[in-house]
Design an enzyme around this catalytic site. Structure first.
Site, PDB file in Angstrom:
ATOM      1  N   LYS A  82      17.147  74.356  55.786  1.00  0.00           N
ATOM      2  CA  LYS A  82      18.085  74.919  54.807  1.00  0.00           C
ATOM      3  C   LYS A  82      19.499  74.664  55.312  1.00  0.00           C
ATOM      4  O   LYS A  82      19.769  74.845  56.505  1.00  0.00           O
ATOM      5  CB  LYS A  82      17.796  76.421  54.664  1.00  0.00           C
ATOM      6  CG  LYS A  82      18.609  77.149  53.607  1.00  0.00           C
ATOM      7  CD  LYS A  82      18.119  78.590  53.479  1.00  0.00           C
ATOM      8  CE  LYS A  82      18.844  79.387  52.417  1.00  0.00           C
ATOM      9  NZ  LYS A  82      18.302  80.757  52.274  1.00  0.00           N
ATOM     10  N   SER A 160      16.965  82.205  47.910  1.00  0.00           N
ATOM     11  CA  SER A 160      18.010  81.193  48.015  1.00  0.00           C
ATOM     12  C   SER A 160      17.568  79.928  48.760  1.00  0.00           C
ATOM     13  O   SER A 160      18.307  78.944  48.760  1.00  0.00           O
ATOM     14  CB  SER A 160      19.245  81.783  48.718  1.00  0.00           C
ATOM     15  OG  SER A 160      18.932  82.198  50.035  1.00  0.00           O
ATOM     16  N   SER A 184      14.528  85.654  50.122  1.00  0.00           N
ATOM     17  CA  SER A 184      14.887  84.236  49.993  1.00  0.00           C
ATOM     18  C   SER A 184      13.913  83.250  50.616  1.00  0.00           C
ATOM     19  O   SER A 184      14.070  82.043  50.431  1.00  0.00           O
ATOM     20  CB  SER A 184      16.285  83.995  50.567  1.00  0.00           C
ATOM     21  OG  SER A 184      17.253  84.472  49.680  1.00  0.00           O
TER      22      SER A 184
END
Lengths: 468, 124
Positions: A82, A160, A184
């Site tokens: 990420k 996310s 997330s």
């Protein structure tokens, strides 16, 4: 040319092939880079392709394995991170336009540890801008575009950690690292039909990761199987002098431990009351499988606390502080999601007393869940009340009347507890549904053991999205 | 805001429900602030977000009343950051403040003893 099925093989099996030299790290990494380049844009999953460094590391891994220096099951395995994890000399954008040219001079501890384990960073993966800290309400909340589900690109990949979820689901990388403040990792794992683990708070160093909320942020793996999540977690867990919240306690893992006795599972009351019908049906079928392995108790009362307001006050206040310069300068208006352009301002006015009330409540909350975990080993529930949201609608306008009952994600995060999301079927529009297991602090071994046992008896984790 | 949209949705629905009950009383008091304090034409380059969701607009649903308390606090936002916000954005911020006030009330209602410490430890 690798068989496309190779990209959906679990890490453990890939590692065995690499060790036996039936598969080359250079060939595997090169093929993953090609897929990231070719398919990544379809899902808006990739921010930066690490082709040169990845191929360099792959050649080194190949050389080491050939010479007998085998680092372990991740040696020669490509992965994605990420894009909130710092990587030396390469942009780390936090998914947000104001930071698209940001470059750090160091690697996040997780990146260092995975390199030590022989894993190869193939790509920085897309994410919701600032990990959702400004209150986004739409899938289109990243300067790289809305994260889209490989199962149906009219729908969101979740957030996310949108890129990690989509990239693993589409077989672009065998595993990825995501982050969770409140949902997330679990949400993209659920919406993309892959396996995701939120570790106990403090088990994995956050050094080099973007801070949204110091007392809630956690890093964890998204992979194809529970066993893969265990392998990755074992490589990244443990004390880090650069992260004062990290713990001495690591996570030793070389395979799922046999279930010593039948685990006691609690199904909280109300978890399927307002979920989509397919979510309920799939959950019931999952309970049938889990019932072969464990004692399942239904309608367990969930402790009554203001879970939602507490997590909202803490993330709101810490997030407003973490991004105060961005908010006060007005540069939030450069963010993609219209709501994110003003969402931080209300956070600057959260009274210190409300923040402290929320932080004080975390102790009785933890005690209440500790009491519950005296009676039960794990809590089981649908991860999400619905399948993925349409990518073109505001969240408040999707699936009216659908809700998840007790706020398990908020509760688990407030109490720092680990959880594991596992795919358990499909719902409307061909989109995956998911099941979550949550345990007491440091119960990752139990979560992986039961998750693995469930996946030995089901095949949802082996399914491939269309066109991949 | 939490990054879990489901939790947020459920809180927002609870908030809307509450506002439906208090709307009558607050409707008796005129808003303290009509956003006149936002400096005109200053730094409003951000695209405005509708304060009402598209479906509510399409359905002709009237948005819930905002409490006077939230409007009063919104004056501080207007004074501090008004240059960065359009009137529509400031209205949305005011609704967000109202939602947070509702959440704050729930936090304050929770029973805590004097000795219950915040769950973090400062170490010298």
């Amino acid at each position: 040319m690798l068989d496309p099925g190779t990209f959906f093989v679990p890490v453990r099996e890939l590692g065995a092939r690499l060790r036996a030299r039936r598969l080359s790290p250079v060939e595997l990494t090169g093929a993953c880079l090609d897929r990231l380049e070719r398919l990544g844009g379809r899902y808006h999953a990739v921010v930066t392709l690490m082709r040169a460094s990845a191929l360099r590391e792959a050649r080194a891994a190949e050389q080491e394995i050939r010479s007998g220096k085998y680092r372990g099951p991740l040696h020669g395995i490509p992965y994605g991170a990420k894009d909130l994890l710092a990587t030396r000399g390469v942009p780390t954008t936090w998914g947000a336009a104001p930071y698209r040219h940001q470059v750090f001079d160091h690697d996040a501890t997780v990146v260092e540890r995975l390199r030590e384990a022989g894993a190869i960073l193939a790509a920085k993966l897309a994410m919701v801008e600032l990990a959702g800290g400004m209150g986004y309400n739409h899938a289109d909340a990243s300067f790289t575009g809305p994260g889209l589900s490989p199962w149906n690109t009219r729908f969101w990949s979740g957030g996310s950690s949108s890129g990690p979820g989509a990239a693993v689901a589409a077989g672009l990388v065998p595993f990825a690292i995501g982050s969770e403040t409140s949902g997330s990792i679990l949400t993209p794992a659920a919406f993309c039909g892959v396996t995701g683990m939120r570790p106990t708070y403090g088990l994995v160093s956050r050094h080099g990761a973007m801070a949204l909320c110091w007392t809630l942020d956690k890093l964890g793996p998204i992979g194809r199987t529970a066993d893969d999540c265990g392998l990755v977690l074992a490589s990244i867990a443990g004390l880090d002098p650069d992260d004062p919240s990290s713990l001495e306690r690591g996570f030793a893992y070389d395979g799922p431990a046999p279930l010593a006795r039948r685990p006691r599972l609690a199904v909280p009351k109300g978890v399927t009351e307002k979920v989509q019908p397919e979510v309920r049906e799939n959950f019931e079928r999952s309970l049938g499988i889990l019932g072969e392995l464990a004692d399942v108790t239904r309608d367990v009362e969930w402790p009554d606390f203001p879970w939602g307001p507490a997590v909202s006050a803490i993330v709101g206040a810490e997030g407003a502080s973490a991004f105060l310069d961005l908010i006060e300068s007005g540069r939030v208006k450069e963010l993609t999601c219209p709501k994110d352009r003003h969402g931080g301002y209300a956070g600057t006015l959260i009274p210190a007393v409300d923040y402290l009330q929320a932080m004080r409540l975390r102790a009785p909350m933890k005690r209440a869940l500790a009491d519950l975990f005296e009676k039960y080993d794990l809590v089981v529930a649908p991860t999400r009340a619905s399948v993925a949201y349409p990518a073109d609608k505001n969240f408040e306008d999707v699936y009216p009347g659908i809700g998840g009952g007790p706020a398990l994600i908020a509760a688990g995060n407030l109490c720092g507890l680990p959880a594991l999301a596992l795919p358990n079927g499909f719902g409307e529009n061909g989109l995956p549904t998911s099941l979550s297991l949550m345990g007491k602090a440091f119960s990752e071994s139990e979560l992986v053991a039961l998750g693995d046992a469930y996946q030995q008896r089901s095949d949802w984790h082996t399914r491939r999205p269309p066109g991949t | 805001m939490p990054d879990d949209p489901e939790t947020r949705l459920s809180e927002r629905r609870r908030f809307l429900k509450l506002l439906g009950l208090v709307g009558m009383s607050s409707a008796l008091s005129p808003p303290v602030l009509a956003f006149a304090q936002v400096p005109p034409g200053s730094g409003r380059s951000g695209a405005p977000e509708p304060a009402v969701s598209d479906s509510a607009r399409a359905n002709g649903t009237k948005p819930p009343e905002i409490s006077d308390e939230a409007r009063t606090l919104a004056q501080i936002v207007a004074m501090r950051y008004g240059a960065h916000l359009t009137p529509e954005q400031l209205e949305a911020v005011t609704r967000e403040i109202d939602s947070r006030l509702t959440g704050g009330k729930r936090l304050r209602e929770a029973k805590l003893a004097n000795h219950d410490e915040p769950d973090f430890t400062f170490q010298a």
